[in-house]
Each structure stands twice: as structure tokens, then as C-alpha cells.
Design an enzyme around this catalytic site. Sequence first.
Site, mmCIF file in Angstrom:
data_model
loop_
_atom_site.group_PDB
_atom_site.id
_atom_site.type_symbol
_atom_site.label_atom_id
_atom_site.label_comp_id
_atom_site.label_asym_id
_atom_site.label_seq_id
_atom_site.Cartn_x
_atom_site.Cartn_y
_atom_site.Cartn_z
ATOM 1 N N THR A 131 -0.815 7.668 -3.021
ATOM 2 C CA THR A 131 0.577 7.454 -2.628
ATOM 3 C C THR A 131 1.473 7.172 -3.828
ATOM 4 O OG1 THR A 131 1.990 5.885 -1.442
ATOM 5 C CG2 THR A 131 -0.103 5.036 -2.193
ATOM 6 N N ASP A 132 2.764 7.456 -3.667
ATOM 7 C CA ASP A 132 3.728 7.100 -4.716
ATOM 8 C C ASP A 132 3.971 5.593 -4.777
ATOM 9 O OD1 ASP A 132 5.167 6.821 -2.352
ATOM 10 O OD2 ASP A 132 6.848 8.087 -2.967
ATOM 11 N N SER A 159 -4.045 -1.932 -3.054
ATOM 12 C CA SER A 159 -5.391 -1.410 -2.759
ATOM 13 C C SER A 159 -5.487 0.075 -3.119
ATOM 14 C CB SER A 159 -5.759 -1.649 -1.287
ATOM 15 O OG SER A 159 -4.962 -0.844 -0.430
ATOM 16 N N TYR A 213 15.081 -2.385 8.756
ATOM 17 C CA TYR A 213 14.784 -3.560 7.934
ATOM 18 C C TYR A 213 15.906 -3.794 6.911
ATOM 19 C CZ TYR A 213 9.876 -2.991 9.525
ATOM 20 O OH TYR A 213 8.718 -2.863 10.261
#
Length: 355
Positions: A131-132, A159, A213
Site C-alpha cells: 500500500t501507499d 504492519s 471524518y
Amino acid sequence: MNVLMVTGGSGFIGSNFIRHVFEDTGFQGRVINLDLLTYAGNPENLADLAGRVGDRYVFERGDICDREATGRLMDRYDVDTVCHFAAESHVDRSIVAPDEFVRTNIVGTHTLLQLVRERAGRIGRFHHVSTDEVYGSLGATGLFTESTPYHPNSPYSASKASSDHLVRAYHATYGVPVTISNCSNNYGPYHFPEKLIPLVILNARAGRPLPVYGDGMQVRDWLYVQDHGRAIWTLLEKGQVGETYNIGGRCEMPNLRVVEMICDLLDERLGLLKGAPRRNLITFVKDRPGHDRRYAIDSTKIERETGWRPAETFDTGLRKTVDWYLEHTAWVDRVISGAYQDWIRNQYGTETRSK
Ligand code: NAD
Ligand code: DAU
């Protein structure tokens, strides 16, 4: 490549990838899908495939942390290539309960690396799907390149960063033939509705609040899931061993804009909701702790070296995605019952927001 083991092939990206392999690439070999079927794994995502390709598609339920059983499968099927998707993938869950992220994403990846190392000469490639988010957050300008320093901010991204380092180290130290890809936010069919886009589609369809959010001005770089699958296949064919490739859609979008676009598409498809636009459902809620402000990928390297380019724009991809969710009501209804209800209750202290 004759026998491809795909880990996590029953999840969102893995299932779209397997579909792509059989439908679009001309691959004549076998795919062994090793998946534990956690809450995020759904055999229904590939239910139609078995009937069409026969035993060229094999599903094996199992845990990538189980070294003995996974090694037995690699030997039984004579696996020569591993494409590793299996992971805990949701940032919000990693904030509430990080243990499983450490186990699956770090220990699981390490277990696979050990098994591939033991099979030197027999397994010719281990592709690690990452992932980025490992790069952390960008300011208002700039792009992530393959040499951007790692700066993960959530237990999930930490992780994944850790697993990337192990993959790289197994190449440098033991010569394990690896490639790594770091991709931006995917969206499309079979996306589990804990993630922003499917959550908003389902809530907006039902007239429930759309949680944004913080101020909603966080930026993500969106890529249609089938473009990601094509990129990974391209890397299996043309990627250089030991190299990392960034994959992105060149499609930066603030979250609030994404939510507004989904509202407008649903108004167009279904009509207004009791005479009012769905944008009225937007509800600003408490921000995610450690929330990264902006991600944006420079995918020059994969484009230059392999010729890969995204086929979908955000506009075309989002339309396809909204239509898919409106058409696949049986899949949606089964997915949002059961364990999904518990997650939503724990997360927000209310009953389901998307039924
Ligand atoms: P997902 O959560 O939809 O699917 C994960 C799959 O892994 C599930 O089928 C699950 O059952 C399986 N799994 C989990 N633990 C396992 C274990 N111990 N053993 C075997 N199988 C196990 O995830 P996704 O969104 O499809 O992501 C796939 C990969 O792509 C992940 O590695 C993720 O980090 C990476 N990625 C995701 C995105 C995104 O936008 N979703 C972007 C970039 C990279
Ligand atoms: O960047 C790649 C990553 O993209 C992958 O590695 C992860 O596996 C994948 O889950 C995704 O992570 P994000 O945290 O970016 O995705 P999510 O859909 O959870 O959130 C997208 C943005 O929307 C993020 O800024 C948080 C925000 N958000 C999310 C939810 C679920 C909201 O504003 N409201 C919400 O309800």
C-alpha cells in the site's frame, strides 16, 4: 508461470484479480486461492468461476501463518508463483485491535517468505501486494515515489511497512525472487462496506447518515480495482526481480467530494430521497486518530517500464461501481448481515447504518 498461488483471493482486490486472470489474460494454468475466509473473505465473490474454468481454479481454506499446511499446499499443487494479497486491510480496525494486523500482515508474510526460500528454483516469483500508506502523509504538494522514505502512521500501515521490509530483506539476503507493489486506494465491485466508497453508497441508498471524518478534506488517490489487477498481472510478466513499483490512478480527490459525487449519482439513478438531495445526509464526525492528510502516487516507473496505464477515470469507475452495488442486492444483503452488524455497532454505538 503454470501454477499461481494467490493468497487472500476471496477478498476485494484478490477476487477481482483472479477474475481478471481467467477472463482477460489468456492464462492457461491453474490458480490456487489460499484464503482463511475472515470477515473480509467471501467465497461468493468467485462463486461463478468454478463452473466456468473447472479445476483450473482451486479454493483452499487456510491460514498463511500456518507454515506446515501452507508448505504442503505449495508442494501438492507444484506452485511456481505466489501473489500475496492476504492481509488485515482496514485502518479503523487496526486502531481498535492491532494484534491481528501484526499476526497476519507481518508473521503471515514472513511465513510465506520462509516457504518460498525453502523452494528456491521451484518458486520463481513472490509478488507482494502493498500500500501507499507505508509512506505516511504528504503535504499540499508532491507525490510518493519508490524512494520516498517510509513513515507509517497507523498500526495497519506499520504492519504493511514491516512486511515490505521483510520481503526486500529476503531478496537482499537470500536471493528470494520478489517484486513489491505499493498501490493507492482501490474501489469497485465486491468492496466490503466498511470502507468509505461502498459504505457511502449503501448508506446513501438507504437514507442513512454519511459519516465524513474531520473536515473531509483528506485527499486519496483513487484507482479502479480492475486497473490494479491489470497492473499486478503486468508486474508478474514484466516486473524486474528485487524492484518496487508504485501504482496509482493519478486521481486525487478530497473525501468530501467523493461523498458528494456518490450522492449525486444516486439522486440521478434513484431520484431524490423524499424530495431532498442525498448530500443532506452528510454528517461530519470525529476524525480518525493519526489520520493521514494526503496520499498521491507517482506511477511513472511502472508506466515507463511496462506500458501499464489506468483505463478508468474516477467518473467512469465510480458510475460502474454505483451501478454494481445497485444491481447486486443479494450480495449486499448477505454481506451486511452478521459480523458486519457487530463492527458497525462497536464502531459507532448504533445499529446498522446501511440497511
Ligand atoms: P480484504 O480485507 O478485502 O481481503 C483480505 C483477504 O485476506 C480476505 O479474503 C481474508 O479472508 C484474507 N485473509 C486475512 N487473513 C488471512 C490469513 N491469515 N490467511 C489467509 N487469508 C487471510 O483486503 P483488500 O482490500 O482486498 O486488500 C488486499 C491486499 O491489497 C492487502 O494486502 C492490502 O494491504 C493491499 N492493498 C489494498 C488497497 C485497498 O485500497 N483496498 C490498496 C493498496 C493495497
Ligand atoms: O491507500 C491505500 C489504502 O486504502 C489501503 O492500503 C487500505 O487497505 C484501504 O482500506 C484504504 O485505506 P483508507 O483508510 O484510505 O480507506 P477507507 O475507505 O477506510 O477511508 C478512505 C478515506 O475516507 C480516509 O481518509 C478515511 C475517510 N473515511 C472513511 C470511512 C470508513 C471517512 O471519512 N468516513 C468513513 O466512514
